[in-house]
Design a protein around this motif. Structure first.
Motif, PDB file in Angstrom:
ATOM      1  N   LEU A  40       0.843  -1.186   0.000  1.00 17.49           N
ATOM      2  CA  LEU A  40       0.000   0.000   0.000  1.00 17.49           C
ATOM      3  C   LEU A  40       0.880   1.239   0.000  1.00 17.49           C
ATOM      4  N   ALA A  41       0.677   2.134  -0.951  1.00 23.24           N
ATOM      5  CA  ALA A  41       1.474   3.353  -1.029  1.00 23.24           C
ATOM      6  C   ALA A  41       0.658   4.555  -0.545  1.00 23.24           C
ATOM      7  N   THR A  42      -0.474   4.830  -1.190  1.00 24.14           N
ATOM      8  CA  THR A  42      -1.317   5.966  -0.823  1.00 24.14           C
ATOM      9  C   THR A  42      -2.779   5.581  -0.966  1.00 24.14           C
ATOM     10  N   VAL A  43      -3.576   5.946  -0.001  1.00 21.55           N
ATOM     11  CA  VAL A  43      -5.026   5.826  -0.087  1.00 21.55           C
ATOM     12  C   VAL A  43      -5.547   7.226  -0.377  1.00 21.55           C
ATOM     13  N   SER A  44      -6.384   7.358  -1.395  1.00 21.41           N
ATOM     14  CA  SER A  44      -6.942   8.661  -1.762  1.00 21.41           C
ATOM     15  C   SER A  44      -8.421   8.711  -1.440  1.00 21.41           C
ATOM     16  N   PHE A  45      -8.807   9.718  -0.672  1.00 25.37           N
ATOM     17  CA  PHE A  45     -10.210  10.000  -0.372  1.00 25.37           C
ATOM     18  C   PHE A  45     -10.563  11.312  -1.043  1.00 25.37           C
ATOM     19  N   TYR A  46     -11.852  11.533  -1.245  1.00 25.82           N
ATOM     20  CA  TYR A  46     -12.339  12.764  -1.864  1.00 25.82           C
ATOM     21  C   TYR A  46     -13.256  13.492  -0.896  1.00 25.82           C
ATOM     22  N   ALA A  47     -13.266  14.816  -0.989  1.00 33.93           N
ATOM     23  CA  ALA A  47     -14.154  15.635  -0.176  1.00 33.93           C
ATOM     24  C   ALA A  47     -14.459  16.927  -0.912  1.00 33.93           C
ATOM     25  N   ALA A  48     -15.707  17.370  -0.826  1.00 33.43           N
ATOM     26  CA  ALA A  48     -16.085  18.639  -1.452  1.00 33.43           C
ATOM     27  C   ALA A  48     -15.452  19.817  -0.721  1.00 33.43           C
ATOM     28  N   ASP A  49     -15.153  19.648   0.562  1.00 36.96           N
ATOM     29  CA  ASP A  49     -14.527  20.699   1.371  1.00 36.96           C
ATOM     30  C   ASP A  49     -13.250  20.124   1.980  1.00 36.96           C
ATOM     31  N   VAL A  50     -12.135  20.320   1.295  1.00 35.95           N
ATOM     32  CA  VAL A  50     -10.863  19.723   1.722  1.00 35.95           C
ATOM     33  C   VAL A  50     -10.419  20.281   3.065  1.00 35.95           C
ATOM     34  N   LYS A  51     -10.635  21.555   3.317  1.00 36.70           N
ATOM     35  CA  LYS A  51     -10.220  22.138   4.599  1.00 36.70           C
ATOM     36  C   LYS A  51     -10.964  21.498   5.773  1.00 36.70           C
ATOM     37  N   THR A  52     -12.255  21.287   5.615  1.00 34.16           N
ATOM     38  CA  THR A  52     -13.027  20.647   6.677  1.00 34.16           C
ATOM     39  C   THR A  52     -12.598  19.195   6.845  1.00 34.16           C
ATOM     40  N   ALA A  53     -12.380  18.498   5.729  1.00 34.40           N
ATOM     41  CA  ALA A  53     -11.917  17.113   5.797  1.00 34.40           C
ATOM     42  C   ALA A  53     -10.538  17.038   6.448  1.00 34.40           C
ATOM     43  N   ARG A  54      -9.648  17.961   6.110  1.00 36.64           N
ATOM     44  CA  ARG A  54      -8.314  17.988   6.729  1.00 36.64           C
ATOM     45  C   ARG A  54      -8.451  18.117   8.242  1.00 36.64           C
ATOM     46  N   ALA A  55      -9.288  19.037   8.701  1.00 38.69           N
ATOM     47  CA  ALA A  55      -9.470  19.238  10.142  1.00 38.69           C
ATOM     48  C   ALA A  55     -10.030  17.981  10.806  1.00 38.69           C
ATOM     49  N   TRP A  56     -10.970  17.298  10.133  1.00 46.73           N
ATOM     50  CA  TRP A  56     -11.562  16.089  10.689  1.00 46.73           C
ATOM     51  C   TRP A  56     -10.502  14.996  10.836  1.00 46.73           C
ATOM     52  N   TYR A  57      -9.700  14.807   9.805  1.00 41.73           N
ATOM     53  CA  TYR A  57      -8.664  13.771   9.861  1.00 41.73           C
ATOM     54  C   TYR A  57      -7.521  14.154  10.802  1.00 41.73           C
ATOM     55  N   GLU A  58      -7.234  15.426  10.944  1.00 41.28           N
ATOM     56  CA  GLU A  58      -6.243  15.844  11.942  1.00 41.28           C
ATOM     57  C   GLU A  58      -6.720  15.480  13.340  1.00 41.28           C
ATOM     58  N   GLU A  59      -7.995  15.672  13.594  1.00 40.97           N
ATOM     59  CA  GLU A  59      -8.562  15.296  14.892  1.00 40.97           C
ATOM     60  C   GLU A  59      -8.514  13.787  15.080  1.00 40.97           C
ATOM     61  N   LEU A  60      -8.897  13.035  14.069  1.00 44.64           N
ATOM     62  CA  LEU A  60      -8.897  11.576  14.157  1.00 44.64           C
ATOM     63  C   LEU A  60      -7.486  11.026  14.354  1.00 44.64           C
ATOM     64  N   LEU A  61      -6.540  11.476  13.535  1.00 46.09           N
ATOM     65  CA  LEU A  61      -5.183  10.922  13.553  1.00 46.09           C
ATOM     66  C   LEU A  61      -4.287  11.524  14.628  1.00 46.09           C
ATOM     67  N   GLY A  62      -4.648  12.699  15.114  1.00 43.56           N
ATOM     68  CA  GLY A  62      -3.826  13.352  16.134  1.00 43.56           C
ATOM     69  C   GLY A  62      -2.571  13.988  15.573  1.00 43.56           C
ATOM     70  N   ILE A  63      -2.550  14.236  14.268  1.00 44.12           N
ATOM     71  CA  ILE A  63      -1.403  14.880  13.614  1.00 44.12           C
ATOM     72  C   ILE A  63      -1.913  15.844  12.557  1.00 44.12           C
ATOM     73  N   ALA A  64      -1.064  16.782  12.183  1.00 44.29           N
ATOM     74  CA  ALA A  64      -1.402  17.713  11.119  1.00 44.29           C
ATOM     75  C   ALA A  64      -1.009  17.116   9.768  1.00 44.29           C
ATOM     76  N   ALA A  65      -1.729  17.509   8.729  1.00 42.47           N
ATOM     77  CA  ALA A  65      -1.324  17.146   7.374  1.00 42.47           C
ATOM     78  C   ALA A  65       0.047  17.771   7.130  1.00 42.47           C
ATOM     79  N   TYR A  66       0.945  17.014   6.519  1.00 38.39           N
ATOM     80  CA  TYR A  66       2.300  17.524   6.298  1.00 38.39           C
ATOM     81  C   TYR A  66       2.441  18.200   4.932  1.00 38.39           C
ATOM     82  N   TYR A  67       1.430  18.064   4.093  1.00 38.32           N
ATOM     83  CA  TYR A  67       1.548  18.534   2.718  1.00 38.32           C
ATOM     84  C   TYR A  67       0.198  19.069   2.252  1.00 38.32           C
ATOM     85  N   ALA A  68       0.218  20.185   1.541  1.00 37.09           N
ATOM     86  CA  ALA A  68      -1.008  20.754   0.971  1.00 37.09           C
ATOM     87  C   ALA A  68      -0.657  21.513  -0.306  1.00 37.09           C
ATOM     88  N   VAL A  69      -1.482  21.339  -1.354  1.00 40.45           N
ATOM     89  CA  VAL A  69      -1.313  22.100  -2.598  1.00 40.45           C
ATOM     90  C   VAL A  69      -2.674  22.581  -3.058  1.00 40.45           C
TER      91      VAL A  69
END
Length: 139
Positions: A5-34
């Protein structure tokens, strides 16, 4: 051939909200954004024993319909399945399949949820995963 497994890709209409949700779940910040952290079209996390990658892509770039669960389920090993499912639900995920035993006394147990963005998340107790991690420690 497939090597891992290299990368799992999920989709979201609101990437900022999804980023915040996954940061809360994982307990870490996203390391990369474009293209930028302020207005991301893609964010990425690395986590776990093998630094697996989870990318969240703006749904407008999807080549398929997004927003309802479908397709393959990627199962992530967790140490406490009940606690993990409870935490996912607490954060707003919806149970798709409750905890199920897989096989007779094998130790393999799975569950799946739908995140608030329509992506399926599988979680499981996987004795094989633990064996691989242990074998790498002693190698």
């Amino acid at each position: 051939m497939l090597r891992g497994l290299a990368t799992v890709s999920f989709y979201a209409a609101d990437v900022k909200t999804a980023r915040a949700w996954y940061e809360e779940l994982l307990g870490i910040a996203a390391y990369y954004a474009v293209p930028s952290a302020e207005e991301p079209a893609y964010v990425e996390f690395r986590f776990g024993d093998f630094q697996c990658e989870l990318g969240i892509i703006d749904a407008k770039y999807a080549t398929h319909q997004v927003g309802s669960p479908a397709g393959a389920i990627v199962y992530w090993h967790v140490d406490d399945l009940e606690e993990t499912v409870d935490r996912l639900v607490e954060l707003g995920a919806t149970v798709v399949e409750g905890i199920a035993e897989r096989g007779s006394n094998t130790g393999f147990r799975t569950a799946s949820v739908e995140d608030p963005f329509g992506n399926l998340i599988g979680v499981m107790n996987n004795p094989h995963y633990l064996e691989v991690v242990e074998s790498l420690k002693s190698a």
